[in-house]
Design an enzyme around this catalytic site. Structure first.
Site, PDB file in Angstrom:
ATOM      1  N   LYS A 140       0.845  -1.205   0.000  1.00  0.00           N
ATOM      2  CA  LYS A 140       0.000   0.000   0.000  1.00  0.00           C
ATOM      3  C   LYS A 140       0.872   1.243   0.000  1.00  0.00           C
ATOM      4  O   LYS A 140       0.676   2.164  -0.795  1.00  0.00           O
ATOM      5  CB  LYS A 140      -0.882  -0.006   1.238  1.00  0.00           C
ATOM      6  CG  LYS A 140      -1.560   1.318   1.565  1.00  0.00           C
ATOM      7  CD  LYS A 140      -2.445   1.231   2.784  1.00  0.00           C
ATOM      8  CE  LYS A 140      -1.765   1.522   4.073  1.00  0.00           C
ATOM      9  NZ  LYS A 140      -1.491   2.933   4.371  1.00  0.00           N
ATOM     10  N   ASN A 141       1.886   1.275   0.862  1.00  0.00           N
ATOM     11  CA  ASN A 141       2.670   2.503   1.028  1.00  0.00           C
ATOM     12  C   ASN A 141       3.715   2.703  -0.061  1.00  0.00           C
ATOM     13  O   ASN A 141       4.440   3.702  -0.029  1.00  0.00           O
ATOM     14  CB  ASN A 141       3.308   2.541   2.426  1.00  0.00           C
ATOM     15  CG  ASN A 141       2.253   2.788   3.503  1.00  0.00           C
ATOM     16  OD1 ASN A 141       1.098   3.112   3.193  1.00  0.00           O
ATOM     17  ND2 ASN A 141       2.612   2.603   4.748  1.00  0.00           N
TER      18      ASN A 141
ATOM     19  N   CYS B 262      -4.376  12.672  13.146  1.00  0.00           N
ATOM     20  CA  CYS B 262      -5.141  11.430  13.066  1.00  0.00           C
ATOM     21  C   CYS B 262      -4.993  10.753  14.429  1.00  0.00           C
ATOM     22  O   CYS B 262      -4.360  11.267  15.340  1.00  0.00           O
ATOM     23  CB  CYS B 262      -4.626  10.537  11.942  1.00  0.00           C
ATOM     24  SG  CYS B 262      -3.075   9.746  12.341  1.00  0.00           S
TER      25      CYS B 262
ATOM     26  N   ARG C  68       0.897  14.545  13.277  1.00  0.00           N
ATOM     27  CA  ARG C  68       1.288  14.283  11.893  1.00  0.00           C
ATOM     28  C   ARG C  68       1.512  15.582  11.094  1.00  0.00           C
ATOM     29  O   ARG C  68       0.882  15.802  10.058  1.00  0.00           O
ATOM     30  CB  ARG C  68       0.266  13.396  11.191  1.00  0.00           C
ATOM     31  CG  ARG C  68      -0.207  12.172  11.928  1.00  0.00           C
ATOM     32  CD  ARG C  68       0.789  11.048  11.974  1.00  0.00           C
ATOM     33  NE  ARG C  68       1.107  10.485  10.692  1.00  0.00           N
ATOM     34  CZ  ARG C  68       0.430   9.511  10.091  1.00  0.00           C
ATOM     35  NH1 ARG C  68      -0.660   9.041  10.660  1.00  0.00           N
ATOM     36  NH2 ARG C  68       0.821   9.035   8.930  1.00  0.00           N
TER      37      ARG C  68
ATOM     38  N   ASP D 180       4.938   0.542  12.375  1.00  0.00           N
ATOM     39  CA  ASP D 180       3.703  -0.071  11.858  1.00  0.00           C
ATOM     40  C   ASP D 180       3.550  -1.518  12.299  1.00  0.00           C
ATOM     41  O   ASP D 180       2.528  -2.135  12.018  1.00  0.00           O
ATOM     42  CB  ASP D 180       3.670  -0.007  10.327  1.00  0.00           C
ATOM     43  CG  ASP D 180       3.495   1.413   9.841  1.00  0.00           C
ATOM     44  OD1 ASP D 180       3.678   1.658   8.641  1.00  0.00           O
ATOM     45  OD2 ASP D 180       3.186   2.291  10.670  1.00  0.00           O
TER      46      ASP D 180
ATOM     47  N   ARG E  52      -8.584  -0.250   5.061  1.00  0.00           N
ATOM     48  CA  ARG E  52      -7.691   0.707   4.400  1.00  0.00           C
ATOM     49  C   ARG E  52      -6.381   0.039   4.008  1.00  0.00           C
ATOM     50  O   ARG E  52      -5.745   0.454   3.050  1.00  0.00           O
ATOM     51  CB  ARG E  52      -7.377   1.879   5.343  1.00  0.00           C
ATOM     52  CG  ARG E  52      -8.560   2.759   5.657  1.00  0.00           C
ATOM     53  CD  ARG E  52      -8.115   3.984   6.390  1.00  0.00           C
ATOM     54  NE  ARG E  52      -6.998   4.602   5.680  1.00  0.00           N
ATOM     55  CZ  ARG E  52      -6.236   5.545   6.220  1.00  0.00           C
ATOM     56  NH1 ARG E  52      -6.447   5.957   7.444  1.00  0.00           N
ATOM     57  NH2 ARG E  52      -5.252   6.084   5.535  1.00  0.00           N
TER      58      ARG E  52
HETATM   59  C1  EPZ Z   1       4.432   6.980   6.639  1.00  0.00           C
HETATM   60  O1  EPZ Z   1       3.660   8.016   7.220  1.00  0.00           O
HETATM   61  C2  EPZ Z   1       3.498   5.792   6.484  1.00  0.00           C
HETATM   62  N1  EPZ Z   1       2.411   6.149   5.586  1.00  0.00           N
HETATM   63  C3  EPZ Z   1       2.961   5.388   7.859  1.00  0.00           C
HETATM   64  O2  EPZ Z   1       2.164   4.226   7.682  1.00  0.00           O
HETATM   65  C4  EPZ Z   1       4.131   5.046   8.771  1.00  0.00           C
HETATM   66  O3  EPZ Z   1       3.631   4.738  10.054  1.00  0.00           O
HETATM   67  C5  EPZ Z   1       5.089   6.240   8.842  1.00  0.00           C
HETATM   68  O4  EPZ Z   1       5.505   6.604   7.507  1.00  0.00           O
HETATM   69  C6  EPZ Z   1       6.329   5.934   9.660  1.00  0.00           C
HETATM   70  O5  EPZ Z   1       6.988   4.835   9.130  1.00  0.00           O
HETATM   71  C7  EPZ Z   1       2.644   6.133   4.246  1.00  0.00           C
HETATM   72  O6  EPZ Z   1       3.737   5.828   3.784  1.00  0.00           O
HETATM   73  C8  EPZ Z   1       1.479   6.475   3.366  1.00  0.00           C
HETATM   74  P1  EPZ Z   1       6.564  10.247   8.690  1.00  0.00           P
HETATM   75  P2  EPZ Z   1       4.256   9.529   7.252  1.00  0.00           P
HETATM   76  O7  EPZ Z   1       6.485  11.530   7.976  1.00  0.00           O
HETATM   77  O8  EPZ Z   1       5.104   9.770   6.076  1.00  0.00           O
HETATM   78  C9  EPZ Z   1       7.174  13.521  12.078  1.00  0.00           C
HETATM   79  C10 EPZ Z   1       0.310   2.907   7.866  1.00  0.00           C
HETATM   80  O9  EPZ Z   1       0.015   2.255   8.851  1.00  0.00           O
HETATM   81  N2  EPZ Z   1       7.044  14.507  10.995  1.00  0.00           N
HETATM   82  O10 EPZ Z   1       7.650   9.286   8.329  1.00  0.00           O
HETATM   83  O11 EPZ Z   1       3.110  10.433   7.524  1.00  0.00           O
HETATM   84  C11 EPZ Z   1       5.890  12.750  12.307  1.00  0.00           C
HETATM   85  O12 EPZ Z   1       5.036  13.464  13.199  1.00  0.00           O
HETATM   86  C12 EPZ Z   1       0.773   4.328   8.000  1.00  0.00           C
HETATM   87  O13 EPZ Z   1       0.334   2.450   6.677  1.00  0.00           O
HETATM   88  C13 EPZ Z   1       7.149  15.866  11.307  1.00  0.00           C
HETATM   89  O14 EPZ Z   1       7.313  16.257  12.465  1.00  0.00           O
HETATM   90  O15 EPZ Z   1       5.177   9.469   8.545  1.00  0.00           O
HETATM   91  C14 EPZ Z   1       6.389  11.462  12.905  1.00  0.00           C
HETATM   92  O16 EPZ Z   1       6.627  11.668  14.284  1.00  0.00           O
HETATM   93  C15 EPZ Z   1       0.467   4.859   9.370  1.00  0.00           C
HETATM   94  N3  EPZ Z   1       7.045  16.768  10.307  1.00  0.00           N
HETATM   95  C16 EPZ Z   1       7.729  11.231  12.204  1.00  0.00           C
HETATM   96  O17 EPZ Z   1       8.096  12.503  11.656  1.00  0.00           O
HETATM   97  C17 EPZ Z   1       6.847  16.396   8.993  1.00  0.00           C
HETATM   98  O18 EPZ Z   1       6.770  17.277   8.108  1.00  0.00           O
HETATM   99  C18 EPZ Z   1       7.684  10.231  11.069  1.00  0.00           C
HETATM  100  O19 EPZ Z   1       6.583  10.559  10.263  1.00  0.00           O
HETATM  101  C19 EPZ Z   1       6.736  15.013   8.703  1.00  0.00           C
HETATM  102  C20 EPZ Z   1       6.858  14.091   9.723  1.00  0.00           C
END
Ligand code: EPZ
Length: 427
Positions: free
Chosen positions: A22-23, A116, A121, A311, A403
């Site tokens: 998916k991702n 969420c 996020r 995850d 999802r």
């Molecule tokens: C991706 O989300 C995945 N989703 C998530 O999977 C996964 O849990 C996550 O990466 C971490 O591995 C997709 O790929 C569609 P991040 P993403 O930006 O990109 C902080 C699932 O279950 N952050 O890597 O949204 C954030 O708050 C989903 O399939 C900022 O502070 O996660 C978090 O603490 C759930 N500012 C950390 O970084 C930003 O601009 C990592 O988040 C971006 C992120």
């Protein structure tokens, strides 16, 4: 809303096919905005998030046909560079249209995704990087308004250092840099296999991306209009594979083959499962999982890839609920990713929360209950807990599950689990 009923105790035996990731599919579908012509994506899972992304691309003006596992995206006559709140609120990953729209069309209006269940996020890293590439970003009434330099011109290559590894942040910037003028250097990138897969696709389209899957990427921008449509079968879903790995470990005597799973993408999880006493072997392009004895307690701290995946935290916690002793699970990526704990406590688990740490004391038995799904991976963990408990568990609000898990009741049922979907159950 649908519910899923699980009757525990079954020993799982047999083979289950792992679906496409998916991702990986989500950013790659957004990458089709970077070129005209007709792109074909194969091995795409039949999931709500895929349908949501297809609806978003149609809203933007693309012709999309979804016949899982095949998806075709064709350029429409023109594009409407706007991702509305109604679509973005259903799926945060919609923010992945921001980079390609800005790079290809010079402007974008994308709803802020909002938080969420698992955390705030934010997308500050995405926006900071695009500004460094010359974009003018303003936030207005819950929307990101972005414009290329000089009123919608081409982005400029830049050196981008992420404050923390962000998966979709890295992916958004990769797609923007692919069409920026000159070279970009991206430092402290996310290294997930899905990021590496996006790099493969962009290069297949004619981009010049070096280092995808490592923490530093060099991207040489090409001329807008030079990127071509693609035909590609995506990588298997490592989190779905990991979820079934844990499911197979829940009952003694289980012996399950995960078909098409890539063990190299799951090294951290596999190491912890083996430490817990589960036998895991790579067999060609499959993974064999056997549960032959008691589960040993193992401590886990989540981390960006190649560390232990956040995850998989909820699913692994359920396995630790059945271990012979105490384990400590620390969540370092999201601030609120223990929503499964109160539901597991209702099933007889013994877990104490201290901030971002959960201390799990294994129990000999867990009991069926009606429980509530809250987010995608927490829902899967409740189903897995139902496999262990003595009687029936009903997991409600399984739209979260739909999802990210394709045909989960059929796949678990095919392994001998007693699982059924209840339509329009009480929510
Ligand atoms: C991706 O989300 C995945 N989703 C998530 O999977 C996964 O849990 C996550 O990466 C971490 O591995 C997709 O790929 C569609 P991040 P993403 O930006 O990109 C902080 C699932 O279950 N952050 O890597 O949204 C954030 O708050 C989903 O399939 C900022 O502070 O996660 C978090 O603490 C759930 N500012 C950390 O970084 C930003 O601009 C990592 O988040 C971006 C992120």
């Amino acid at each position: 809303m649908d519910a899923i009923r699980v009757r525990g105790g079954a020993v799982l035996k047999g083979r289950v096919r792992v679906s496409g990731a998916k991702n990986a599919a989500l950013p790659i579908l957004c990458a089709t905005l970077l070129s005209d012509g007709e792109s074909h994506l194969r091995n795409v899972p039949a999931l709500r998030d895929i349908d949501t992304t297809a609806a978003l691309l149609r809203f933007l003006g693309r012709g999309v046909s979804v016949n899982a596992p095949d998806v075709t995206v064709a350029a429409g006559k023109d594009v409407r560079p706007e991702a509305p709140y109604e679509l973005v609120k259903q799926m945060r990953a919609s923010v992945l249209v921001l980079g390609p729209l800005l790079a290809r069309f010079g402007r974008a209006k994308v709803s802020l995704p909002g938080g969420c269940a698992i955390g705030a996020r934010p997308i500050d890293q995405h926006l900071k990087a695009l500004e460094a590439m010359g974009a003018k970003i303003t936030l207005e009434r819950g929307y990101v308004l972005a414009e290329g330099p000089n009123g919608g011109g081409q982005l400029r290559g830049a050196e981008i250092v992420f404050d923390m590894p962000t998966v979709t942040g890295t992916e958004n910037v990769m797609m923007a840099a692919a069409l920026a003028k000159g070279r970009s250097i991206l430092v402290n990138c996310a290294r997930e296999p899905e990021v590496e897969e996006l790099g493969r696709i962009l290069n297949k389209m004619g981009a010049k991306v070096n280092g995808a899957g490592t923490d530093v990427m060099h991207i040489e921008g090409v001329t807008p209009g030079d990127l071509l449509p693609f035909d590609h079968a995506i990588i298997p879903d490592r989190i779905e594979a990991g979820t079934y790995m844990v499911a197979a470990a829940m009952t003694e005597g289980s012996d399950v083959i995960l078909e098409g799973a890539e063990i190299g993408d799951l090294e951290a999880l596999v190491a912890k499962m083996r430490q817990a006493g589960v036998i895991i072997d790579a067999e060609g392009r499959d993974i064999r999982v056997r549960r032959t004895g008691p589960i040993r307690p193992v401590n886990v701290t989540t981390a960006p890839h190649p560390g232990f995946p956040t995850d998989m935290q909820a699913q692994f916690m359920v396995l630790m609920c059945t271990a012979a002793g105490e384990s400590v699970i620390t969540e370092t990526i999201f601030e609120n990713r223990f929503m499964h704990v109160p539901e597991l406590l209702r099933m007889g688990a013994n877990i104490a929360l201290r901030g971002n740490t959960a201390v799990v004391d294994g129990v000999k038995k867990m009991y069926g209950a009606s429980v509530m799904a809250t987010d995608l991976r927490a829902s899967a963990s409740l189903i897995i807990a139902g496999l262990f408990s003595e009687d029936e568990t009903e997991v409600r609000r399984v739209y979260h599950l739909d999802r990210g898990y394709e045909h989960i009741e059929a796949k678990l049922g095919g392994l001998g689990a007693k699982v059924e979907r209840v339509r329009n159950a009480e929510s």
